[in-house]
Design a protein around this motif. Structure first.
Motif, PDB file in Angstrom:
ATOM      1  N   THR A 288     147.006  51.579  15.998  1.00 11.00           N
ATOM      2  CA  THR A 288     146.932  52.047  14.614  1.00 11.00           C
ATOM      3  C   THR A 288     145.866  51.297  13.821  1.00 11.00           C
ATOM      4  OG1 THR A 288     148.766  50.530  14.076  1.00 11.00           O
ATOM      5  CG2 THR A 288     149.315  52.836  14.547  1.00 11.00           C
ATOM      6  N   HIS A 289     145.649  50.037  14.122  1.00 18.53           N
ATOM      7  CA  HIS A 289     144.599  49.283  13.436  1.00 18.53           C
ATOM      8  C   HIS A 289     143.226  49.847  13.770  1.00 18.53           C
ATOM      9  CE1 HIS A 289     141.730  45.955  12.750  1.00 18.53           C
ATOM     10  NE2 HIS A 289     142.510  45.689  11.727  1.00 18.53           N
ATOM     11  N   ALA A 290     142.996  50.155  15.039  1.00 16.35           N
ATOM     12  CA  ALA A 290     141.710  50.724  15.441  1.00 16.35           C
ATOM     13  C   ALA A 290     141.474  52.073  14.771  1.00 16.35           C
ATOM     14  CB  ALA A 290     141.648  50.870  16.964  1.00 16.35           C
ATOM     15  N   LEU A 291     142.510  52.904  14.703  1.00 14.92           N
ATOM     16  CA  LEU A 291     142.372  54.213  14.082  1.00 14.92           C
ATOM     17  C   LEU A 291     142.168  54.085  12.568  1.00 14.92           C
ATOM     18  CD1 LEU A 291     145.105  56.221  16.020  1.00 14.92           C
ATOM     19  CD2 LEU A 291     142.634  56.196  16.400  1.00 14.92           C
ATOM     20  N   ALA A 292     142.862  53.137  11.934  1.00 16.65           N
ATOM     21  CA  ALA A 292     142.678  52.931  10.493  1.00 16.65           C
ATOM     22  C   ALA A 292     141.255  52.473  10.195  1.00 16.65           C
ATOM     23  CB  ALA A 292     143.685  51.896   9.986  1.00 16.65           C
TER      24      ALA A 292
END
Length: 379
Positions: A288-292
């Motif tokens: 989720t951090h990479a996508l954010a």
């Protein structure tokens, strides 16, 4: 109506960020330097590897989606993708052999036997026969040289993934998420040999980022976005990035955040991979951090303008020649690790090995483009 970002020109954001990822991967693969504190993994839950795989999916869609959009046959596109897979395999084997040679030379001629004990190189003398079987089968991968096998597997499955993503994007994403969850739930991984365990980058988990990259790339070719820019989503993404920054930079926040995650997981009885920080299975916070981060960077026109600036041109140059630069980076990081093993640590040494490595990668990328231009003029 076409999206304002639609253009027949090459999207420099992809090149620039891929080049940045390659530089950060090289720095992270030369541990112990002061520059390691400046890479993205120190400011959140994910690192350059997640970005590299996501951008690889985007690039694959931009390059090959046209071959799978029509009624078929699809042999032209499949052949191109699998030819690329063969190239990836060749680069991986060559760089692995050179990396082992560098480790052995460091131990033999400079007394740095520590290089033979890092990054699972030790299997070369502890289990030599099994080692020589595992290397060509990709069941034994050296540390710092294990991203290309992941990419090769994902691109090998690329024709089916692209064909499906073009026709049933929501179903393709749903199946990809389901596979990601089941693989982590039951600890499924590609086998490793001769060492126990599985692949460090589990393709069955990391396929989710690659598939999302394919879906993003398909939308880019259509002049659209996969996820529209909305204030609420942007605020949520920025908030998650700030949480990651606080956890990465402040031990007190890290401790409290760990307690919160444990409490939520325990009370809601969530699967382990939703709240864990596991890289092999691409657990929830990393994903989720990479996508954010990708969402925020893609939302602002200023980012596109910055990537078109001449100061970003060196990174774009590296990104356009990503495979050659990554393979060379593996050789350079083993060389840099060997140098740091036998010489006393200092800032001057860190500056020398990192700056020399980046300059050599730039020189390789420039020479490849100069060679291509010369060939075009000759034709």
């Amino acid at each position: 109506m076409r999206h304002p970002e639609a253009s027949s020109a090459r999207d420099l954001r992809l090149d620039v960020f891929r080049g940045l990822a390659l530089v950060m991967i090289f720095i992270n693969h030369t541990p112990g330097t002061v520059f390691e504190n400046l890479t993205s993994r120190n400011f959140g839950f994910s690192d350059a590897a997640e970005g590299f795989v996501l951008m690889s999916g985007i690039a694959a869609a931009l390059a090959y989606a046209k071959f799978f959009a029509g009624p078929g046959p699809y042999w032209a596109g499949t052949g191109r993708m699998w030819r690329r897979v063969w190239t990836l395999y060749q680069v991986h084997i060559v760089t692995t052999v050179i990396a082992v040679g560098i480790a052995a030379a460091t131990a033999l001629w400079f007394g740095g036997f520590e290089m033979m004990q890092k990054n699972v190189v030790s299997a070369s003398y502890k289990k030599p026969l099994q080692y020589m079987i595992g290397i060509p089968l990709l069941t034994h991968q050296l540390g710092y040289a294990n991203i290309l096998p992941l990419y090769a597997v994902l691109l090998f499955a690329g024709p089916v993934l692209l064909w499906s993503a073009l026709r049933w994007p929501l179903r393709t994403m749903a199946v990809s998420v389901l596979v990601w969850a089941l693989v982590a739930r039951f600890w499924i991984n590609f086998p490793a040999f001769p060492n126990k365990g599985g692949w460090f980058f589990n393709p069955l988990s990391w396929q989710l980022l690659f598939v999302l990259g394919l879906l993003i790339g398909i939308k880019l070719k259509q002049g659209q976005r996969l996820v529209p820019v909305r204030r609420d989503l942007l605020a949520l993404a920025v908030a998650w990035l700030l949480v990651g920054l606080g956890v990465a930079q402040f031990p007190a926040i890290q401790d409290e955040f760990g307690h919160v995650l444990w409490f939520v997981q325990d009370r809601l009885n969530l699967p382990w991979f939703v709240m864990a920080f596991d890289k092999t299975y691409l657990s929830g916070p990393r994903l989720t951090h990479a996508l954010a981060l990708a969402y925020v960077l893609s939302a602002f026109p200023a980012v596109r303008q910055a990537c078109a600036h001449r100061l970003a041109a060196p990174f774009a140059l590296l990104g356009r020649n990503g495979l050659a630069v990554f393979g060379f980076g593996v050789v350079l990081c083993y060389t840099a690790n060997g140098i740091k093993t036998v010489l006393p640590a200092s800032f001057a040494l860190d500056l020398a090995v990192i700056s020399a490595g980046v300059l050599l990668m730039l020189a390789l990328a420039w020479s490849k483009e100069a060679w291509r231009r010369a060939e075009q003029r000759a034709r």
